[in-house]
Design a protein around this motif. Structure first.
Motif, PDB file in Angstrom:
ATOM      1  N   THR A 298       0.973  -1.185  -0.552  1.00  0.00           N
ATOM      2  CA  THR A 298       0.240  -0.084  -0.218  1.00  0.00           C
ATOM      3  C   THR A 298       0.863   1.139   0.095  1.00  0.00           C
ATOM      4  OG1 THR A 298      -1.490  -1.437   1.619  1.00  0.00           O
ATOM      5  CG2 THR A 298      -1.795   0.945   0.786  1.00  0.00           C
ATOM      6  N   ASN A 299       0.951   1.926  -0.565  1.00  0.00           N
ATOM      7  CA  ASN A 299       1.462   3.455  -0.688  1.00  0.00           C
ATOM      8  C   ASN A 299       1.258   4.117  -0.165  1.00  0.00           C
ATOM      9  OD1 ASN A 299       0.387   2.855  -4.030  1.00  0.00           O
ATOM     10  ND2 ASN A 299       2.066   3.975  -4.347  1.00  0.00           N
ATOM     11  N   PHE A 300       3.139   4.808   0.307  1.00  0.00           N
ATOM     12  CA  PHE A 300       3.146   5.625   1.459  1.00  0.00           C
ATOM     13  C   PHE A 300       1.718   6.604   1.398  1.00  0.00           C
ATOM     14  CE2 PHE A 300       5.047   9.110   3.016  1.00  0.00           C
ATOM     15  CZ  PHE A 300       5.815   8.938   4.493  1.00  0.00           C
ATOM     16  N   ASP A 301       1.130   7.488   2.345  1.00  0.00           N
ATOM     17  CA  ASP A 301       1.795   7.401   4.008  1.00  0.00           C
ATOM     18  C   ASP A 301      -0.133   6.247   4.813  1.00  0.00           C
ATOM     19  OD1 ASP A 301       0.500   9.536   3.094  1.00  0.00           O
ATOM     20  OD2 ASP A 301       0.950  10.696   4.514  1.00  0.00           O
ATOM     21  N   CYS A 302       0.573   5.543   4.848  1.00  0.00           N
ATOM     22  CA  CYS A 302      -1.280   4.697   5.805  1.00  0.00           C
ATOM     23  C   CYS A 302      -0.471   3.797   7.023  1.00  0.00           C
ATOM     24  CB  CYS A 302      -1.416   3.595   4.600  1.00  0.00           C
ATOM     25  SG  CYS A 302      -3.182   3.533   5.062  1.00  0.00           S
ATOM     26  N   SER A 303      -0.868   4.105   8.079  1.00  0.00           N
ATOM     27  CA  SER A 303      -0.533   3.808   9.299  1.00  0.00           C
ATOM     28  C   SER A 303      -1.460   3.598  10.241  1.00  0.00           C
ATOM     29  CB  SER A 303       0.862   4.895  10.163  1.00  0.00           C
ATOM     30  OG  SER A 303       0.949   4.218  10.888  1.00  0.00           O
ATOM     31  N   VAL A 304      -2.529   2.432  10.847  1.00  0.00           N
ATOM     32  CA  VAL A 304      -2.833   2.501  11.317  1.00  0.00           C
ATOM     33  C   VAL A 304      -2.939   1.564  12.028  1.00  0.00           C
ATOM     34  CG1 VAL A 304      -5.044   0.569  11.726  1.00  0.00           C
ATOM     35  CG2 VAL A 304      -3.803   0.830   9.802  1.00  0.00           C
ATOM     36  N   LEU A 305      -3.755   2.723  13.678  1.00  0.00           N
ATOM     37  CA  LEU A 305      -3.449   2.769  14.636  1.00  0.00           C
ATOM     38  C   LEU A 305      -4.783   2.003  16.178  1.00  0.00           C
ATOM     39  CD1 LEU A 305      -2.794   3.552  17.718  1.00  0.00           C
ATOM     40  CD2 LEU A 305      -2.894   5.904  17.504  1.00  0.00           C
ATOM     41  N   TYR A 306      -4.412   1.704  16.229  1.00  0.00           N
ATOM     42  CA  TYR A 306      -5.156   0.603  16.878  1.00  0.00           C
ATOM     43  C   TYR A 306      -5.642   1.238  18.697  1.00  0.00           C
ATOM     44  CZ  TYR A 306      -6.610  -2.629  13.139  1.00  0.00           C
ATOM     45  OH  TYR A 306      -7.514  -2.914  11.609  1.00  0.00           O
ATOM     46  N   VAL A 307      -6.713   1.306  19.087  1.00  0.00           N
ATOM     47  CA  VAL A 307      -6.889   1.480  20.940  1.00  0.00           C
ATOM     48  C   VAL A 307      -7.712   0.708  21.360  1.00  0.00           C
ATOM     49  CG1 VAL A 307      -6.034   3.573  20.440  1.00  0.00           C
ATOM     50  CG2 VAL A 307      -8.607   3.100  20.332  1.00  0.00           C
ATOM     51  N   LYS A 308      -7.704   0.502  22.534  1.00  0.00           N
ATOM     52  CA  LYS A 308      -8.419  -0.554  23.624  1.00  0.00           C
ATOM     53  C   LYS A 308      -9.680   0.513  23.722  1.00  0.00           C
ATOM     54  CE  LYS A 308      -7.484  -1.094  27.763  1.00  0.00           C
ATOM     55  NZ  LYS A 308      -7.225  -1.667  28.956  1.00  0.00           N
ATOM     56  N   ASP A 309      -9.813   2.104  23.979  1.00  0.00           N
ATOM     57  CA  ASP A 309     -10.021   2.641  24.641  1.00  0.00           C
ATOM     58  C   ASP A 309     -10.302   4.054  23.562  1.00  0.00           C
ATOM     59  OD1 ASP A 309     -12.394   4.724  25.608  1.00  0.00           O
ATOM     60  OD2 ASP A 309     -11.127   4.280  28.336  1.00  0.00           O
ATOM     61  N   VAL A 310     -11.412   4.801  23.353  1.00  0.00           N
ATOM     62  CA  VAL A 310     -11.162   5.187  21.914  1.00  0.00           C
ATOM     63  C   VAL A 310     -11.507   6.937  22.636  1.00  0.00           C
ATOM     64  CG1 VAL A 310     -12.969   6.485  20.314  1.00  0.00           C
ATOM     65  CG2 VAL A 310     -12.133   3.970  20.303  1.00  0.00           C
ATOM     66  N   ASP A 311     -12.477   6.660  23.896  1.00  0.00           N
ATOM     67  CA  ASP A 311     -12.474   7.575  24.931  1.00  0.00           C
ATOM     68  C   ASP A 311     -11.315   8.236  25.090  1.00  0.00           C
ATOM     69  OD1 ASP A 311     -15.452   7.663  24.199  1.00  0.00           O
ATOM     70  OD2 ASP A 311     -15.963   6.699  26.356  1.00  0.00           O
ATOM     71  N   GLN A 312     -10.187   7.431  25.469  1.00  0.00           N
ATOM     72  CA  GLN A 312      -9.101   8.081  25.818  1.00  0.00           C
ATOM     73  C   GLN A 312      -8.345   8.821  25.290  1.00  0.00           C
ATOM     74  OE1 GLN A 312      -7.475   7.983  29.286  1.00  0.00           O
ATOM     75  NE2 GLN A 312      -9.083   6.739  29.670  1.00  0.00           N
ATOM     76  N   LEU A 313      -8.554   8.271  23.221  1.00  0.00           N
ATOM     77  CA  LEU A 313      -7.755   8.757  23.088  1.00  0.00           C
ATOM     78  C   LEU A 313      -8.839  10.459  21.966  1.00  0.00           C
ATOM     79  CD1 LEU A 313      -5.776   8.574  20.454  1.00  0.00           C
ATOM     80  CD2 LEU A 313      -7.123   7.403  19.032  1.00  0.00           C
ATOM     81  N   VAL A 314      -9.863   9.908  22.168  1.00  0.00           N
ATOM     82  CA  VAL A 314     -10.791  11.289  21.514  1.00  0.00           C
ATOM     83  C   VAL A 314     -10.562  12.539  23.054  1.00  0.00           C
ATOM     84  CG1 VAL A 314     -13.446  11.995  21.564  1.00  0.00           C
ATOM     85  CG2 VAL A 314     -12.625  10.065  20.083  1.00  0.00           C
TER      86      VAL A 314
END
Length: 471
Positions: A298-314
């Motif tokens: 997949t062409n640069f750029d594409c990085s996938v971040l997964y999180v357990k608790d979306v609320d912490q991120l948001v």
């Protein structure tokens, strides 16, 4: 350029692109240029009047192309690949044509919902915890920054975002001594300081030692520090060492630390059931990142971040002034609130194209080929009397060097650097290096989209041709 000319030149470019993809192996992998060579060929001032597309493209072929390192060359074995593929390139063309700004659901509903669904596909295909939610970032550096910022805000109950540091905080972050430099940089950006990144000792395989981690955390607690986060590596940059993420996750859980897993390169291997030994859905983690733009075509750029608790991120990143509010906000994902950037490209489109064009089994087939070729290279090195492998090979990165017991480490480092440089100078292959326990070694990373046994055999012959020149 009018619409008629655009159509004409677009067809010409697609033909050129198709020719390039067919013949990319015929180019020198790295250019024979010196610093300033390209710069000196460019005019001192921008043009006042329009120039023809023919002239512009002629200069592209004459000036730019000869100065490019061809990352898509099948004999590009340096760093980690930033590989692409035909379906990904086609998706990039559509992304550019649409020119969508995908910061919220309202600005492009299809972009938001495709991103959500495609990242669920990948999560499940990799055997990750089904409760995790994903978001596409530009690079793993940004994703790791987001994780450490979220850890900081969780620990401070989001007070630092509001009022800044009080001066009383004494936060510590932990990683192995082979951590990627993006973690050091993130420590600067989040205001914790590089000195508060504790580099934990590694074992003989260059993976983090859990006992050393526990000791570092306990020592810091006694010294009045607040342990904040551990960044573990599912594949270190130097040698793709695999940190024991299960044990690290249990330690983080015990002490209440955020656990971020950096799987930027090696995470793609989790698509293979036989590689799930590296990590399973029971691993305790708060965030996890991998880059489809490194080993998933997949062409640069594409990085996938997964999180357990979306609320912490948001809650760490959400900022909604009046002009960004919409009626749908309570019912949708607005991914602008899941990271640093407000503006977002439609990166999910190229992931969708790649996954559907190859299918999961097609991707797995290529990954297994790369692992097979890596075993072949490892056997060649191990059976050569003057070469040695300096690190375990869990995946497809071989760290090796020329060795002569009568020479000092300094002499061997010089000779191995000379050997790699002589190979690269031919333009027939490209390697980069690292140092393991002070030993200079060449990294042979086999992950290019179209690499085959042919490139492996030719490159081995090239290495052997240049090896006598060390004497």
């Amino acid at each position: 350029m009018n619409k008629k000319d655009f159509r004409k030149h677009a067809h010409q470019l697609v033909d050129w692109m198709a020719d390039y993809m067919e013949n990319k192996g015929s180019y020198p992998v790295s250019p024979k240029v010196q610093p300033g060579d390209i710069y000196q060929q460019l005019p001192d001032n921008a043009p006042n009047l329009p120039e023809s597309f023919e002239d512009i493209f002629q200069d592209f072929e004459k000036i730019i192309l000869p100065g490019m390192t061809h990352w898509q060359h099948p004999a590009f074995f340096g760093y980690f690949p930033a590989n692409n593929s035909e379906p990904s390139i086609l998706a990039e063309m559509l992304m550019s044509t649409l020119g969508a700004q995908c910061m919220s659901w309202l600005t492009s509903p299809a972009a938001t919902e495709l991103e959500e669904r495609v990242l669920e596909w990948l999560r499940d295909a990799k055997g990750l915890n089904v409760s995790w939610k994903g978001v596409i970032q530009d690079t793993a550096s940004t994703a790791t920054l987001c994780a450490i910022l979220s850890a900081r805000e969780r620990a401070s109950n989001f007070s630092i975002n509001k009022g800044g540091f009080t001066g009383k905080e004494k936060y510590r972050v932990y990683s192995s001594s082979h951590v990627h430099s993006s973690v050091d940089k993130a420590m600067r950006i989040v205001g914790l300081g590089e000195e508060n990144l504790v580099k934990v000792a590694v074992d003989k395989s260059f993976a983090m030692d859990p006992n050393a981690l526990r000791e570092a955390i306990s020592t810091d607690l006694l010294s009045g520090f607040t342990p904040l986060c551990v960044v573990s590596a599912l594949g270190t940059t130097s040698s793709t060492a695999i940190d024991p993420v299960k044990e690290i996750g249990e330690i983080c859980d015990e002490f209440g630390l955020w656990h971020h897993i950096d799987a930027a390169y090696a995470g793609t291997a989790l698509l293979l059931p036989e590689c799930r030994w590296m990590m399973d859905d029971m691993v305790k983690a708060d965030s996890y990142v991998f880059n489809p733009h490194k080993w998933m075509f997949t062409n640069f750029d594409c990085s996938v971040l997964y999180v357990k608790d979306v609320d912490q991120l948001v809650n760490t990143f959400s900022m909604t002034p009046e002009y960004l509010k919409t009626e749908q906000d309570e019912h949708v994902n607005n991914y602008r609130d899941w990271g640093v950037q407000l503006g977002r490209r439609f990166r999910a489109l190229k992931l969708w194209f790649v996954i559907r064009s190859y299918g999961l089994e097609g991707i797995r087939e290529k990954l297994r080929l790369h692992l097979f070729l890596s075993k072949k290279v490892a056997n060649l090195v191990e059976n050569h009397k003057n070469l040695e492998v300096l690190a375990p090979i869990p995946l497809n990165t071989i760290c090796f060097r020329f060795v002569d017991k009568s020479l000092s480490q300094e002499q061997l480092n010089f000779l191995n650097a000379k050997w790699m440089q002589s190979v690269n100078a031919t333009g027939k292959a490209f390697f980069t290096h690292t140092k393991l326990d002070g030993n200079y070694c060449i990294r042979w990373v086999i992950g290019q989209t179209d690499v085959s046994i042919k490139e492996i055999d030719r490159t081995w012959e090239l290495l052997m041709e240049q090896l006598p020149e060390l004497n």
